[in-house]
Scaffold this active site. Structure first.
Site, PDB file in Angstrom:
ATOM      1  N   GLY A  98       0.853  -1.191   0.000  1.00  0.00           N
ATOM      2  CA  GLY A  98       0.000   0.000   0.000  1.00  0.00           C
ATOM      3  C   GLY A  98       0.886   1.236   0.000  1.00  0.00           C
ATOM      4  O   GLY A  98       2.086   1.160   0.261  1.00  0.00           O
ATOM      5  N   GLY A 100       2.705   3.709   1.402  1.00  0.00           N
ATOM      6  CA  GLY A 100       3.198   4.008   2.742  1.00  0.00           C
ATOM      7  C   GLY A 100       3.810   5.389   2.828  1.00  0.00           C
ATOM      8  O   GLY A 100       3.983   5.956   3.903  1.00  0.00           O
ATOM      9  N   ASP A 260       4.894  -4.817  -7.520  1.00  0.00           N
ATOM     10  CA  ASP A 260       4.247  -3.566  -7.098  1.00  0.00           C
ATOM     11  C   ASP A 260       4.831  -2.365  -7.823  1.00  0.00           C
ATOM     12  O   ASP A 260       4.320  -1.256  -7.694  1.00  0.00           O
ATOM     13  CB  ASP A 260       4.379  -3.378  -5.576  1.00  0.00           C
ATOM     14  CG  ASP A 260       5.805  -3.528  -5.091  1.00  0.00           C
ATOM     15  OD1 ASP A 260       6.377  -4.617  -5.288  1.00  0.00           O
ATOM     16  OD2 ASP A 260       6.354  -2.572  -4.533  1.00  0.00           O
TER      17      ASP A 260
END
Ligand code: AMP
Ligand code: MG
Length: 494
Positions: A98, A100, A260
Site C-alpha cells: 500500500g 506508505g 508492485d
C-alpha cells in the site's frame, strides 16, 4: 477555506480540474490520507513545461503558495487525498503493501481530456506506512524527477515529475537528510500488485471491479470485447513487452522490478535504484540490494514475464469458471510474450542500425554486434551513436579487426536498403541518443543540490537530456564514460 480534513483548500484559479474516480471505488481500495504538516516548505524545482501541458497556471501564485501547494499544505480544490492499497512480490516474496509514503490527491483532467493521477510522494504517514516514516529525502526525489523526465524525452512511456519541494525537516536514514516531496503525474498507479492485493484476500468481486476500472481507464478498446478480461490481459502483456523492449534499447535498468512497481498502464514507474548502463554487459546491476542480480539488465525481459505470470494468477477466475481451462488460457497468453518481446526489440534494433526493411539474417547481425560489444566492453550508447554517422570507422574502433569485419558486413546489409547512407544515418540518429543520464553526471547534479543548495547543475543536465537525440555543442562532458563504473551502486529511495 478549510475542508472536513482540516486542511486548507486553495481558493485558486490555477486550473486544477479534479475528476476523481479511484476514491469512488469501494472502501477497501484505499484509505483516506492527509499530507503531514511540514515546517518550512520551499520549492526546489518546478516543471513548467509539464505544468503547461496539464493546463496549470502556476505562475500566478506566490512562491510560498506554490511551495505549500506541492508540499500538500494547501489542497487543490476538488482533490480528495487517499493512500492506495496494493500488494506485491518483492524480490520474489509476496507482501501486503500500500502507499506508505505516497498520497494520491486525485485525478486531474488535462486540457486534452486525459485523466492523470496527481500524487505526492514523501508527504507523510498513511494507513499503509507500517514502520516507515512516510517521508522521502531530497536526493532520491530529485533523482526520480531527473530520470523520469529523461525517459520522457527519450520517448519511453513513464510517469512524470511536476515538482519537488523541500520540507524544511530532516529525514533520518543512515544519516540525517533534507526531507522532500515529489509531485508525480501518472496515467494511474494501478500495479500488478493492486490485483494481487485482492487476489490475496480472495475478493473476486473487487478483482472484477478493479479489472473493469483498469479496462475503462487504460484499455477502452476492449470494453465491449466478448472476452474482455482475456483481451485485457493480452493488451497488458503487449504493452509490457513493448515497454521492456524500449528499456533494453536504451540500456535502462529499472533495478527493482517487483510486481508492485509494474504499472498496468504500461508506464515506467517507481524510480528507485534505477540507472543507465554504460559498457554493454548483460549482467549489469547497480542496485546495492540486488545481490543475486535478479533485476540485472539482461534479466529484465524474463522478469517482466514472471511478473505477468503473477498478474495472470489474479485474473484466473475471470478467464474461465473452470480453473484448469483458465490456467490453459493464461499460459497461452504468457507463452506469446517472448515472441512479442523479441518482435518489439528486434524492430527497435533494426531502427538503431538503420535497417528499414527486414531480412532473415538481421537478428544474427544484431547479436554479433552485441557479442562484440560485450567482449570489448564497448559503451552501449556511444557505440550506437558512433555507428549513426561515418564516425565509427574513422575513430579508434577501426583498429579492431572484429569490429571492422562486423562493420563491413553491416555496410553491405545497409547497401541493400537502396537508400542514401546519409539518410539511413539520419534515421539512426533519431533513435540512438547522443546523451543519457550518465551515473556520474546524475550524482554530480544531486550532490550540488544536496550539499550546496545549488540546482544549476541539475537544470543544465535536464536541459541537455530534454533533447537526447540532438547533436549539440559542448555535449562531450555528458558523453564521457566514468572510469570506475562497475563499482557504481544505487540505493532504494526510501
Ligand atoms: P518502493 O521501494 O518505493 O517501491 O516501496 C515499497 C513499499 O514500501 C511501498 O509500499 C512503499 O509505500 C513503502 N515505503 C517505502 N518507503 C517508505 C517510508 N519511508 N515510509 C513508509 N512506507 C514506505
Ligand atoms: Mg514501489
Amino acid at each position: 477555506m478549510a475542508d472536513e480534513t482540516g486542511l486548507v483548500t486553495a481558493d485558486d484559479n490555477v486550473g486544477w480540474q479534479f475528476d476523481n474516480t479511484y476514491s469512488k471505488l469501494p472502501n477497501v481500495f484505499f484509505a483516506p490520507a492527509k499530507p503531514a504538516t511540514v515546517r518550512a516548505p520551499r520549492l526546489a524545482i518546478l516543471n513548467h513545461r509539464l505544468a503547461d501541458e496539464l493546463g496549470l497556471d502556476v505562475g500566478r501564485l506566490s512562491a510560498e503558495t506554490v511551495a505549500a501547494l506541492f508540499a500538500g499544505q494547501i489542497l487543490p480544490s476538488g482533490s480528495q487525498p487517499i493512500a492506495q492499497a496494493y500488494a506485491g512480490h518483492q524480490f520474489g516474496n509476496f507482501t501486503m503493501l500500500g502507499d506508505g509514503r505516497a498520497i494520491l490527491l486525485g485525478e486531474h483532467r488535462t486540457p486534452t481530456g486525459r485523466l492523470v493521477d496527481i500524487q505526492l510522494k514523501g508527504a507523510g504517514q498513511t494507513h499503509f506506512s507500517r514502520r516507515g516514516d512516510g517521508r522521502a529525502a531530497l536526493g532520491p526525489m530529485l533523482r526520480e524527477y531527473l530520470i523520469s523526465e529523461a525517459m520522457f524525452a527519450l520517448g519511453i512511456p513513464t510517469t512524470r515529475s511536476l515538482a519537488v519541494v523541500t520540507t524544511g525537516e530532516p529525514v533520518y536514514r543512515e544519516s540525517s537528510l533534507p526531507g522532500a516531496i515529489l509531485t508525480r503525474v501518472a496515467a494511474s498507479h494501478i500495479r500488478v500488485g493492486t490485483f494481487e492485493y485482492f487476489a490475496a484476500r480472495h475478493d473476486e468481486a473487487n478483482l472484477r471491479v478493479l479489472a473493469d476500472y483498469a479496462i475503462n481507464r487504460h484499455y477502452p478498446e476492449v470494453v465491449d470485447a466478448p472476452n474482455r478480461y482475456l483481451e485485457f490481459f493480452q493488451a497488458v502483456v503487449d504493452r509490457q513487452a513493448s515497454l521492456i523492449a524500449r528499456w533494453q534499447l536504451v540500456g535502462f535498468i529499472h533495478g527493482v522490478m517487483n510486481t508492485d512497481n509494474m504499472a498496468i498502464s504500461g508506464e515506467t514507474i517507481d524510480y528507485g535504484p534505477c540507472a543507465f548502463m554504460n559498457a554493454y554487459r548483460v549482467d549489469t546491476v547497480f542496485s546495492s540490494i540486488d545481490r543475486t542480480g535478479r533485476y540485472a539488465y539482461g534479466n529484465q525481459p524474463a522478469i517482466a514475464q514472471w511478473n505477468q505470470a503473477r498478474f495472470a494468477e489474479t485474473l484466473l477466475p475471470m478467464l474461465d469458471s473452470d480453473q484448469e481451462k483458465a490456467v490453459q488460457i493464461g499460459l497461452e497468453v504468457l507463452g506469446q510474450y517472448p515472441a512479442l518481446f523479441e518482435q518489439y526489440w528486434l524492430s527497435g534494433m533494426r531502427e538503431k542500425l538503420g535497417m528499414q526493411s527486414a531480412e532473415a539474417g538481421d537478428l544474427e547481425l544484431v547479436q554479433s554486434l552485441l557479442a562484440w560489444m560485450q567482449k570489448s566492453h564497448a559503451d552501449f550508447t556511444n557505440t550506437f551513436r558512433a555507428l549513426s554517422s561515418d564516425d565509427a570507422m574513422s575513430g579508434e574502433l577501426s583498429g579492431d579487426p572484429d569490429f571492422a569485419a562486423w562493420h563491413s558486413q553491416w555496410q553491405q546489409r545497409l547497401g541493400r536498403e537502396g537508400r542514401p547512407i546519409t539518410l539511413l544515418y539520419a534515421s539512426m540518429r533519431a533513435v540512438n541518443p547522443a546523451v543519457i543520464p550518465r551515473n556520474h553526471k546524475v550524482e554530480e547534479a544531486l550532490a550540488a543540490a544536496e550539499d550546496r543548495d545549488d540546482l544549476s547543475v541539475l537544470h543544465r543536465l535536464l536541459e541537455v537530456l530534454a533533447t537526447p537525440y540532438q547533436a549539440g555543442p559542448n555535449l562531450t562532458p555528458y558523453q564521457e564514460i566514468p572510469p570506475d563504473d562497475c563499482s557504481y551502486r544505487t540505493f532504494c529511495g526510501t
